[in-house]
Design a protein around this motif. Structure first.
Motif, PDB file in Angstrom:
ATOM      1  N   SER A   1     -28.339  -7.332   9.070  1.00 50.46           N
ATOM      2  CA  SER A   1     -27.608  -8.402   8.234  1.00 50.46           C
ATOM      3  C   SER A   1     -27.150  -7.653   6.931  1.00 50.46           C
ATOM      4  CB  SER A   1     -28.120  -9.428   7.999  1.00 50.46           C
ATOM      5  OG  SER A   1     -28.530 -10.438   9.125  1.00 50.46           O
ATOM      6  N   LEU A   2     -28.213  -6.833   6.532  1.00 49.55           N
ATOM      7  CA  LEU A   2     -27.783  -6.117   4.973  1.00 49.55           C
ATOM      8  C   LEU A   2     -26.716  -5.022   5.557  1.00 49.55           C
ATOM      9  CD1 LEU A   2     -31.159  -6.078   2.969  1.00 49.55           C
ATOM     10  CD2 LEU A   2     -29.078  -7.774   2.661  1.00 49.55           C
ATOM     11  N   MET A   3     -26.996  -4.271   6.533  1.00 43.39           N
ATOM     12  CA  MET A   3     -25.927  -3.214   6.810  1.00 43.39           C
ATOM     13  C   MET A   3     -24.624  -3.986   6.930  1.00 43.39           C
ATOM     14  SD  MET A   3     -27.708  -0.590   6.554  1.00 43.39           S
ATOM     15  CE  MET A   3     -28.561  -1.520   5.257  1.00 43.39           C
ATOM     16  N   LEU A   4     -24.365  -5.070   7.527  1.00 45.29           N
ATOM     17  CA  LEU A   4     -23.113  -5.704   7.926  1.00 45.29           C
ATOM     18  C   LEU A   4     -22.675  -6.136   6.500  1.00 45.29           C
ATOM     19  CD1 LEU A   4     -23.708  -7.651  11.296  1.00 45.29           C
ATOM     20  CD2 LEU A   4     -22.751  -5.504  10.931  1.00 45.29           C
ATOM     21  N   LEU A   5     -23.489  -6.465   5.582  1.00 42.38           N
ATOM     22  CA  LEU A   5     -23.267  -6.865   4.253  1.00 42.38           C
ATOM     23  C   LEU A   5     -22.509  -5.714   3.627  1.00 42.38           C
ATOM     24  CD1 LEU A   5     -22.935  -9.229   2.215  1.00 42.38           C
ATOM     25  CD2 LEU A   5     -25.316  -8.229   1.265  1.00 42.38           C
ATOM     26  N   LYS A   6     -23.144  -4.806   3.759  1.00 41.46           N
ATOM     27  CA  LYS A   6     -22.607  -3.538   2.935  1.00 41.46           C
ATOM     28  C   LYS A   6     -21.361  -2.915   3.600  1.00 41.46           C
ATOM     29  CE  LYS A   6     -24.629   0.603   4.253  1.00 41.46           C
ATOM     30  NZ  LYS A   6     -23.733   1.271   4.644  1.00 41.46           N
ATOM     31  N   ASP A   7     -21.343  -3.244   4.695  1.00 41.06           N
ATOM     32  CA  ASP A   7     -20.037  -2.790   5.210  1.00 41.06           C
ATOM     33  C   ASP A   7     -18.871  -3.555   4.990  1.00 41.06           C
ATOM     34  OD1 ASP A   7     -18.756  -0.803   7.325  1.00 41.06           O
ATOM     35  OD2 ASP A   7     -18.381  -2.490   8.677  1.00 41.06           O
ATOM     36  N   ALA A   8     -19.187  -4.850   5.069  1.00 41.14           N
ATOM     37  CA  ALA A   8     -17.973  -5.932   4.362  1.00 41.14           C
ATOM     38  C   ALA A   8     -17.764  -5.811   3.309  1.00 41.14           C
ATOM     39  CB  ALA A   8     -18.653  -7.251   4.811  1.00 41.14           C
ATOM     40  N   LEU A   9     -18.642  -5.742   2.248  1.00 41.07           N
ATOM     41  CA  LEU A   9     -18.312  -5.520   0.775  1.00 41.07           C
ATOM     42  C   LEU A   9     -18.255  -4.172   0.153  1.00 41.07           C
ATOM     43  CD1 LEU A   9     -20.685  -8.459  -0.173  1.00 41.07           C
ATOM     44  CD2 LEU A   9     -18.359  -8.651   0.489  1.00 41.07           C
ATOM     45  N   CYS A  10     -18.240  -2.974   1.094  1.00 45.35           N
ATOM     46  CA  CYS A  10     -18.167  -1.694   0.661  1.00 45.35           C
ATOM     47  C   CYS A  10     -18.933  -1.524  -0.572  1.00 45.35           C
ATOM     48  CB  CYS A  10     -16.674  -1.390  -0.100  1.00 45.35           C
ATOM     49  SG  CYS A  10     -16.424   0.365  -0.496  1.00 45.35           S
ATOM     50  N   TRP A  11     -20.453  -1.886  -0.473  1.00 46.54           N
ATOM     51  CA  TRP A  11     -21.442  -1.566  -1.190  1.00 46.54           C
ATOM     52  C   TRP A  11     -22.151  -0.270  -0.688  1.00 46.54           C
ATOM     53  CZ3 TRP A  11     -24.643  -6.748  -2.625  1.00 46.54           C
ATOM     54  CH2 TRP A  11     -23.729  -7.668  -3.409  1.00 46.54           C
ATOM     55  N   GLU A  12     -23.101  -0.080  -1.848  1.00 35.25           N
ATOM     56  CA  GLU A  12     -23.857   1.428  -1.566  1.00 35.25           C
ATOM     57  C   GLU A  12     -25.346   0.822  -1.107  1.00 35.25           C
ATOM     58  OE1 GLU A  12     -23.778   3.225  -5.133  1.00 35.25           O
ATOM     59  OE2 GLU A  12     -21.934   3.754  -5.031  1.00 35.25           O
ATOM     60  N   MET A  13     -25.949   1.723  -0.564  1.00 37.35           N
ATOM     61  CA  MET A  13     -27.329   1.479   0.007  1.00 37.35           C
ATOM     62  C   MET A  13     -28.296   1.218  -0.959  1.00 37.35           C
ATOM     63  SD  MET A  13     -28.984   1.626   3.060  1.00 37.35           S
ATOM     64  CE  MET A  13     -28.379   2.646   4.373  1.00 37.35           C
ATOM     65  N   ASP A  14     -28.123   1.563  -2.027  1.00 36.84           N
ATOM     66  CA  ASP A  14     -29.012   1.337  -3.273  1.00 36.84           C
ATOM     67  C   ASP A  14     -28.954  -0.201  -3.771  1.00 36.84           C
ATOM     68  OD1 ASP A  14     -30.323   3.946  -3.333  1.00 36.84           O
ATOM     69  OD2 ASP A  14     -29.122   4.599  -4.877  1.00 36.84           O
ATOM     70  N   ASP A  15     -27.580  -0.860  -3.591  1.00 37.40           N
ATOM     71  CA  ASP A  15     -27.626  -2.167  -3.850  1.00 37.40           C
ATOM     72  C   ASP A  15     -28.279  -3.037  -2.981  1.00 37.40           C
ATOM     73  OD1 ASP A  15     -25.403  -1.419  -6.001  1.00 37.40           O
ATOM     74  OD2 ASP A  15     -23.907  -1.194  -4.336  1.00 37.40           O
ATOM     75  N   LEU A  16     -28.873  -2.792  -2.101  1.00 37.79           N
ATOM     76  CA  LEU A  16     -29.550  -3.403  -0.994  1.00 37.79           C
ATOM     77  C   LEU A  16     -31.149  -3.311  -1.004  1.00 37.79           C
ATOM     78  CD1 LEU A  16     -27.184  -2.643   1.874  1.00 37.79           C
ATOM     79  CD2 LEU A  16     -26.928  -4.553   0.376  1.00 37.79           C
ATOM     80  N   LEU A  17     -31.579  -2.575  -1.801  1.00 38.38           N
ATOM     81  CA  LEU A  17     -33.015  -2.559  -1.919  1.00 38.38           C
ATOM     82  C   LEU A  17     -33.659  -3.973  -2.081  1.00 38.38           C
ATOM     83  CD1 LEU A  17     -33.400   0.793  -4.037  1.00 38.38           C
ATOM     84  CD2 LEU A  17     -33.540   0.568  -1.629  1.00 38.38           C
ATOM     85  N   PHE A  18     -35.025  -4.007  -1.784  1.00 41.07           N
ATOM     86  CA  PHE A  18     -35.312  -5.691  -1.743  1.00 41.07           C
ATOM     87  C   PHE A  18     -36.627  -5.540  -1.449  1.00 41.07           C
ATOM     88  CE2 PHE A  18     -34.551  -5.482   2.693  1.00 41.07           C
ATOM     89  CZ  PHE A  18     -35.813  -6.134   3.332  1.00 41.07           C
ATOM     90  N   PHE A  19     -37.529  -6.527  -1.898  1.00 39.93           N
ATOM     91  CA  PHE A  19     -38.909  -7.100  -1.857  1.00 39.93           C
ATOM     92  C   PHE A  19     -38.793  -8.170  -1.079  1.00 39.93           C
ATOM     93  CE2 PHE A  19     -40.079  -3.927  -5.299  1.00 39.93           C
ATOM     94  CZ  PHE A  19     -40.122  -2.869  -4.461  1.00 39.93           C
TER      95      PHE A  19
END
Length: 427
Positions: free
Chosen positions: A262-280
């Motif tokens: 889901s986060l990969m689809l979010l990154k793709d839809a919003l043109c974000w970077e991988m570092d924006d998606l780091l999480f615990f």
């Protein structure tokens, strides 16, 4: 004898004082938690975008996308106008942490509630509930719990806003909601035995009162969160109408069971970077408190939440279509990269590398919000020797939702007052 009677009297007096205190607090909280009066606010022009400055564009390789040819490169700009519909018990606190960090990184303006951590849920969202709202103001992100009300949300956010949300398997969601909110639903108090969840599911209509206080937590909670009627029968045409309305409004509907994808689809839809998606993973429960649904109870849970199951099935299909458009191999590679980076951050930030029980959390600032009657939500301890380069990010990633909201300037005095009452109840 006199000593025993004295102890009995003291116990009775203590009970009376405690009961009076709790009753008074509950009445006060009920009054304070009522929705703010919604006046006919003047209409203001809704801007196309509320990006106060162009976000830094970057080159991205478009692979197997439904919008681009394989191997095509292009320039895209990170989208900063975002509506995240925070549904209950769906890993949404983890997503909130991602959004908070992204908003701080780009100096974005959040539309926050005032005095509590939600928009007067379960009442439908009204723009007057937004802290410091004035018609025509620019807000980039709205993401706190609300009961969705599309026309009012649209009057707060710019027209280029990306609408995203997340769903969870309704049987698992029902189990989690029953555990977390059950004590706040008076109808559950009369359920006999220790296995209240199982007893309820064996004959839910015997216990369920559609007009009961907080009853929405125990039937089709997802559909309710989206502003729909949660007691509709599956064949009611309003069910499909509601699903079509959700599908027409939200560009991306993520799934808890496939969170990383889901986060990969979010990154793709919003043109974000991988570092924006780091999480615990935040707000997770101890395994010992999770009721393992038998196949029989799972079927009953899905039957009882049939509208949520229909909603989930619809968006499960659209989710995998998006994954196919993204590219299965590309998805697998990107998920592996995200997991690798998260593992590195866990080793850098977290004492012991994993979550711990609430009683083992050393700092009060790291304590997550707990359900009434127990401490089943786990949290983290920050490593004491985190290097300076990572310390700020580690702190942000580990900060629970309420503490992060306070850091962002939200006044949570009603939520904090309710927290003190809960502490007394748990005494």
């Amino acid at each position: 004898m006199v000593g025993k009677q004295g102890r009995q009297w003291r116990s009775m007096c203590k009970g009376l004082v405690l009961g009076t205190l709790l009753t008074s607090c509950m009445i006060l909280l009920y009054c304070l938690s009522a929705p703010q009066a919604h006046f006919n606010l003047p209409e203001g022009p809704v801007p196309y975008s509320c990006s106060h400055r162009p976000a830094q564009a970057h080159t991205r390789l478009f692979k197997n996308s439904s919008h681009h040819s394989p191997g095509q490169t292009g320039i895209c700009t990170p989208k900063v106008d975002i509506m995240f519909m925070k549904t209950h018990k769906t890993a949404s606190s983890t997503l909130l942490n991602i959004l908070f960090r992204f908003g701080e990184k780009h100096r974005l303006k959040f539309a926050f509630p005032n005095s509590r951590n939600d928009f007067f849920y379960p009442y439908p969202f009204q723009r007057s509930q937004v802290k410091d709202y004035r018609p025509g103001m620019c807000f980039n992100i709205i993401c706190n719990h609300m009961r969705f009300n599309a026309p009012e949300v649209a009057k707060v956010l710019p027209t280029d806003t990306s609408y995203i949300t997340i769903l969870r398997d309704p049987a698992e969601l029902f189990e989690s909601s029953f555990h977390y909110f059950g004590r706040l639903v008076p109808m559950t108090w009369k359920i006999p035995g220790e296995d209240k969840l199982g007893e309820f599911l064996r004959d839910p209509r015997h216990y369920f009162d559609p007009n009961g206080f907080n009853s929405f937590y125990l039937k089709n909670l997802l559909f309710f969160d989206f502003g729909q009627e949660n007691t509709l029968e599956l064949g009611d045409p309003r069910v499909e109408e509601g699903i079509r309305a959700i599908a027409g409004r939200f560009q991306l509907v993520m799934l808890v069971e496939h969170f990383d994808e889901s986060l990969m689809l979010l990154k793709d839809a919003l043109c974000w970077e991988m570092d924006d998606l780091l999480f615990f993973k935040l707000n997770a429960r101890k395994d010992s408190t999770v009721s393992k649904l038998t196949p029989e109870l799972r079927v009953k849970a899905l039957q009882w939440n049939a509208v949520d199951w229909r909603l989930y099935q619809h968006f499960n299909v659209t989710f995998w279509r998006k994954v196919d458009a993204y590219g299965r191999q590309r998805m697998a590679d990107d998920v592996a990269e995200l997991q690798r980076r998260n593992a590195v951050m866990a080793a850098v930030c977290i004492e012991g590398g994993h979550a711990v029980d609430a009683g083992s959390i050393q700092e009060t600032a790291m304590q997550p919000w707990q359900p009434i009657g127990e401490k089943s939500i786990m949290g983290y301890n920050l490593k004491k020797n985190v290097d300076k380069a990572h310390r700020k990010l580690c702190l942000k990633m580990l900060t629970p939702e309420l503490q992060y909201l306070t850091e962002l300037g939200v006044n949570l005095w009603i939520t904090k007052l309710w927290g003190h009452v809960r502490d007394v109840i748990n005494w």
